[in-house]
Scaffold this active site. Structure first.
Site, PDB file in Angstrom:
ATOM      1  N   ASP A 143       0.773  -1.225  -0.094  1.00  0.00           N
ATOM      2  CA  ASP A 143      -0.150   0.006  -0.021  1.00  0.00           C
ATOM      3  C   ASP A 143       0.980   1.201  -0.027  1.00  0.00           C
ATOM      4  OD1 ASP A 143      -1.903   1.777   0.215  1.00  0.00           O
ATOM      5  OD2 ASP A 143      -2.756   1.130   2.062  1.00  0.00           O
ATOM      6  N   ASP A 347      -1.164   5.041  -6.940  1.00  0.00           N
ATOM      7  CA  ASP A 347      -1.869   4.097  -5.464  1.00  0.00           C
ATOM      8  C   ASP A 347      -1.822   2.744  -5.892  1.00  0.00           C
ATOM      9  OD1 ASP A 347      -2.554   3.488  -3.118  1.00  0.00           O
ATOM     10  OD2 ASP A 347      -4.397   4.004  -3.422  1.00  0.00           O
TER      11      ASP A 347
END
Length: 473
Positions: A143, A347
């Protein structure tokens, strides 16, 4: 998950104007069993294109129900996409935009390569990596928008359903809780924006943490440090969250690997070893394949098929741990869409790319124009542009290309253009979503980053892209 009919849908991707043959092939598999039994597929050359045939294979074992644990595939996807939408909303708030966290071989020199695989077996559409922690192992979601690595710890008061054992601090002689007066505890408060509630009771109170997300998910526990092992590299005193109360759409993973821009991220903590550079390559397939997370700047370990092109990273210290770049254009099937999304977040933890409404609507209109010969189908969750492709042997799919500042063109892999909701191809959707407001920040999700080497150079303040086949097993 047992599906009734296994199928391989092979789609022709039309690039429009440009070099080469202008055509690539998209292969989308809609069955894990099919993935495990894959064979070479017939193809033919035609007008400079390679065309793979649409073939259906029997699922074996009779007509499966297409359900897992009493939930249909559509229900599971709906839940995952709802969580993805909530994550996007959470990133908006944190970014200040409108509505609201055994490698096969060790790499050379100061570079660590960690396998990255699909999280499908752990009930998540994100990508996961397994690392060593305190003598044990933890499988965590990769992440880039999280400022802190955290794992579930025993004894756990309330934990999500993890596959595999929880991290047990009592079994690690190198584990230690960090006190409130530590610099890491101060950095945690800065990273999370919380100035209160970071300390417990007692004469030497421990540093506690709380990470909460807009969809109601959270992780709570204490800040600690232990040995972290990454592809043979050992990081002593690695600071992470030892979570004893955790709930949310984390599937069967141990927690999250925080790769964001903060003092407590994995990247900041390994600055001496890896100089603030990391990259990943996300694989297409859900099984029998892995990409890689590479720590360090040794490009010789990459397998890119095109030169790396870099765009400038936009620095904004008040907008969280995110990696921003400027998106200056989008092309569909070689046709430039006259719109600019401006600043966007790259992301790894968001699944579907979300664009501000004006940009999304322009992309949608152009795609519908080029895809007009195929019947439309109802929208699904956050995906509102869907089609019924039942009965088609070959489907021509316009390409999708992002253009970043500096005229950096990044073509999305053919598998990242459409998302198959139904196993019979009756609901196949454009894999993009619209944000709610023009004031929000667009996000490039992981579904559109597959088969790309994405390089984050934090010291050089740039992000690089190159085509790479992310299939290492």
């Amino acid at each position: 998950m047992a599906w009734g009919a296994c199928a391989l849908l092979l789609l022709l991707l039309v690039l429009g104007a440009g070099g080469g043959g202008g055509v690539h092939c998209l292969e989308v598999t809609r069955s894990r069993r099919a993935l495990q039994r894959r064979h070479h597929l017939r193809s033919r050359a035609e007008s400079g294109a390679t065309i793979l045939e649409l073939r259906h294979h029997g699922g074996g074992g009779g007509g499966g129900s297409g359900k897992s644990g009493g939930r249909s595939r559509e229900e599971e996807l709906g839940g995952l996409f709802s969580s993805d939408a909530a994550r996007v909303s959470s990133l908006q708030r944190r970014a200040g935009g409108g509505s609201w966290a055994e490698d096969k071989a060790a790499a050379a020199a100061a570079t660590g390569r960690v396998p990255v695989t699909s999280g499908a077996r752990l009930r998540t559409l994100n990508y996961v990596a397994t690392v060593g922690l305190g003598g044990g192992e933890a499988t965590v979601i990769v992440d880039t928008a999280s400022e802190l690595t955290w794992v579930q710890c025993a004894p756990c008061a309330s934990c999500h359903d993890q596959q595999g054992p929880l991290f047990d601090p009592a079994s690690s002689p190198s584990y230690a809780v960090l006190p409130c007066n530590s610099s890491s505890c101060d950095a945690l408060q800065v990273a999370t924006g919380s100035a209160a509630g970071a300390c417990g009771g007692g004469e030497q109170p421990s540093c506690s943490y709380t990470l909460s997300y807009r969809d109601g998910s959270y992780s709570q526990g204490v800040l600690a440090h232990d040995k972290l092992s990454l592809a043979g590299e050992v990081i002593d005193g690695f600071v992470f969250g030892c979570g004893t109360s955790n709930q949310g759409p984390f599937g069967g993973t141990s927690g999250l690997m925080g790769l964001g821009r903060s003092q407590l991220s994995l990247i900041s903590q390994t600055m001496d070893q890896f100089d603030g550079v990391f990259s990943y390559c996300l694989p297409l397939k859900e099984s029998e394949s892995s990409g890689s997370l590479v720590l360090g700047d040794d490009t010789s370990v990459y397998r890119n098929s095109t030169p790396i092109v870099y765009t400038t990273m936009v620095s904004d210290p008040v907008q969280g741990p995110f990696y921003f770049v400027n998106l200056t254009g989008i092309t569909i099937g070689g046709q430039e869409v006259e719109s600019s999304a401006g600043k966007v977040i790259v992301d790894s933890g968001t699944i579907i790319t979300s664009l501000v409404p004006s940009v999304y609507n322009a992309v949608k209109a152009e795609f519908l124009s080029q895809f007009a010969e195929y019947p439309q189908a109802p929208g699904f969750s956050i995906l509102d542009t869907c089609f019924n492709l039942t009965g088609f042997r070959e489907v021509q799919i316009p390409s999708l290309k992002f253009v970043f500042e500096g005229n950096v063109e990044v073509e999305v892999d053919s598998s990242g253009v459409l998302y198959f909701v139904s196993s019979d191809s009756s609901q196949v959707c454009l894999a993009l979503a619209s944000l709610k407001s023009e004031y929000e920040t667009s996000i490039i999700g992981n579904y559109q980053q597959k088969n790309l080497r994405v390089i984050f150079d934090t010291l050089g303040s740039q992000i690089g892209f190159a085509q790479e086949t992310c299939d290492y097993i």
